[in-house]
Motif scaffolding. Structure first.
Motif, PDB file in Angstrom:
ATOM      1  N   VAL A  83       0.691  -1.038   0.288  1.00  0.00           N
ATOM      2  CA  VAL A  83      -0.225  -0.121   0.100  1.00  0.00           C
ATOM      3  C   VAL A  83       0.749   1.174   0.435  1.00  0.00           C
ATOM      4  O   VAL A  83       2.216   1.159   0.787  1.00  0.00           O
ATOM      5  N   SER A  84       0.618   2.528  -0.765  1.00  0.00           N
ATOM      6  CA  SER A  84       1.364   3.573  -1.201  1.00  0.00           C
ATOM      7  C   SER A  84       0.738   4.172   0.170  1.00  0.00           C
ATOM      8  O   SER A  84       0.731   4.811   0.506  1.00  0.00           O
ATOM      9  N   SER A  85      -0.580   4.494   0.136  1.00  0.00           N
ATOM     10  CA  SER A  85      -2.071   5.458   0.133  1.00  0.00           C
ATOM     11  C   SER A  85      -2.844   4.963   0.254  1.00  0.00           C
ATOM     12  O   SER A  85      -3.623   4.517  -0.755  1.00  0.00           O
ATOM     13  N   ILE A  86      -4.375   6.041   1.293  1.00  0.00           N
ATOM     14  CA  ILE A  86      -4.910   6.203   1.294  1.00  0.00           C
ATOM     15  C   ILE A  86      -5.573   7.391  -0.725  1.00  0.00           C
ATOM     16  O   ILE A  86      -5.402   8.330   0.355  1.00  0.00           O
ATOM     17  N   VAL A  87      -5.979   6.981  -1.158  1.00  0.00           N
ATOM     18  CA  VAL A  87      -6.717   8.375  -2.140  1.00  0.00           C
ATOM     19  C   VAL A  87      -6.930   9.692  -1.351  1.00  0.00           C
ATOM     20  O   VAL A  87      -8.587   8.933  -0.897  1.00  0.00           O
ATOM     21  N   ARG A  88      -7.101  10.589  -1.258  1.00  0.00           N
ATOM     22  CA  ARG A  88      -7.806  11.217  -0.596  1.00  0.00           C
ATOM     23  C   ARG A  88      -7.931  13.123  -1.037  1.00  0.00           C
ATOM     24  O   ARG A  88      -6.911  12.905  -2.037  1.00  0.00           O
ATOM     25  N   PHE A  89      -8.654  13.423  -0.918  1.00  0.00           N
ATOM     26  CA  PHE A  89      -9.240  15.354  -1.565  1.00  0.00           C
ATOM     27  C   PHE A  89      -8.962  15.483  -0.654  1.00  0.00           C
ATOM     28  O   PHE A  89      -9.534  16.188   0.566  1.00  0.00           O
ATOM     29  N   GLY A  90      -7.750  15.859   0.013  1.00  0.00           N
ATOM     30  CA  GLY A  90      -7.645  17.094   0.788  1.00  0.00           C
ATOM     31  C   GLY A  90      -7.541  15.774   2.273  1.00  0.00           C
ATOM     32  O   GLY A  90      -6.234  15.408   1.581  1.00  0.00           O
ATOM     33  N   MET A  91      -7.763  16.163   3.161  1.00  0.00           N
ATOM     34  CA  MET A  91      -7.466  15.515   4.086  1.00  0.00           C
ATOM     35  C   MET A  91      -8.674  14.697   4.186  1.00  0.00           C
ATOM     36  O   MET A  91      -8.622  13.406   4.930  1.00  0.00           O
ATOM     37  N   GLN A  92      -9.557  14.261   3.215  1.00  0.00           N
ATOM     38  CA  GLN A  92     -10.636  14.177   3.079  1.00  0.00           C
ATOM     39  C   GLN A  92     -10.720  12.353   2.286  1.00  0.00           C
ATOM     40  O   GLN A  92     -10.417  12.104   1.055  1.00  0.00           O
ATOM     41  N   PRO A  93     -10.841  11.115   3.060  1.00  0.00           N
ATOM     42  CA  PRO A  93     -10.120   9.869   2.192  1.00  0.00           C
ATOM     43  C   PRO A  93     -11.980  10.144   0.967  1.00  0.00           C
ATOM     44  O   PRO A  93     -12.955  10.474   1.285  1.00  0.00           O
ATOM     45  N   VAL A  94     -11.630   9.465   0.043  1.00  0.00           N
ATOM     46  CA  VAL A  94     -12.402   9.390  -1.330  1.00  0.00           C
ATOM     47  C   VAL A  94     -13.283   8.342  -1.201  1.00  0.00           C
ATOM     48  O   VAL A  94     -12.977   6.748  -1.209  1.00  0.00           O
ATOM     49  N   SER A  95     -14.418   8.409  -1.061  1.00  0.00           N
ATOM     50  CA  SER A  95     -15.398   7.546  -1.450  1.00  0.00           C
ATOM     51  C   SER A  95     -15.550   6.904  -2.201  1.00  0.00           C
ATOM     52  O   SER A  95     -15.665   7.879  -3.125  1.00  0.00           O
TER      53      SER A  95
END
Length: 173
Positions: A83-95
């Motif tokens: 895992v590299s990261s959780i995809v986020r827009f700003g601080m919010q994870p993308v659902s």
């Protein structure tokens, strides 16, 4: 978060994997008890002049994980192998909506794979890669069998229909 029936309110989120590590990330996350989804596609690749079919991620470097923002422990995800990261827009994870996941799943075959798209369509410009006509360019007409195709080639100033092995041609731009 719970709905009126007391059921956990989970959603799908997007994981960004390390290069070529989507399967490793999925296996490691599932070992930790997370629910994941990694759509796969059977894709045609040319190796040593022959067409081979390989199973690979439908969305390279991405997979989905099903999480509850309130009750699930998100902290181990980032340090999970692959895992590299959780995809986020700003601080919010993308659902990702359940409808999108269901849309992708409905297009899978019984083996859980998305079928490779037939890369040849009538009128495509092609080049012969092997055999006595190697290097000639022509136009794809039709598939004649699982392994053979019909081409129009310009031979000695005359357009001629030729049947050739599908592995012996490639599409040219």
């Amino acid at each position: 978060m719970t709905d009126y029936k007391g059921k956990l309110d989970k959603a799908w989120y997007l994981i960004y994997a390390k290069p070529n590590q989507e399967i490793v990330a999925q296996q490691q996350l599932e070992r930790q008890g997370y629910t994941t989804y990694l759509p796969m596609i059977m894709n045609a690749k040319r190796r040593n002049g022959r067409r081979r079919y390989v199973e690979e991620p439908f969305f390279p470097r991405y997979l989905f994980i099903h999480l509850d923002q309130t009750n699930d422990n998100w902290s181990p995800i980032r340090s999970t192998m692959g895992v590299s990261s959780i995809v986020r827009f700003g601080m919010q994870p993308v659902s990702v909506s359940d409808e999108v996941i269901e849309f992708i799943k409905q297009r899978e075959n019984p083996d859980g794979l998305h079928e490779v798209q037939d890369e040849l369509t009538q009128g495509d410009n092609v080049r012969v890669l092997d055999g006595p006509m190697m290097g000639l360019e022509g136009v794809f007409v039709a598939k004649t069998s699982e392994q053979r195709v019909m081409l129009l080639l310009d031979l000695m100033g005359k357009t001629t229909r030729v049947q050739i092995d599908v592995d012996a041609i490639e599409v040219v731009a």
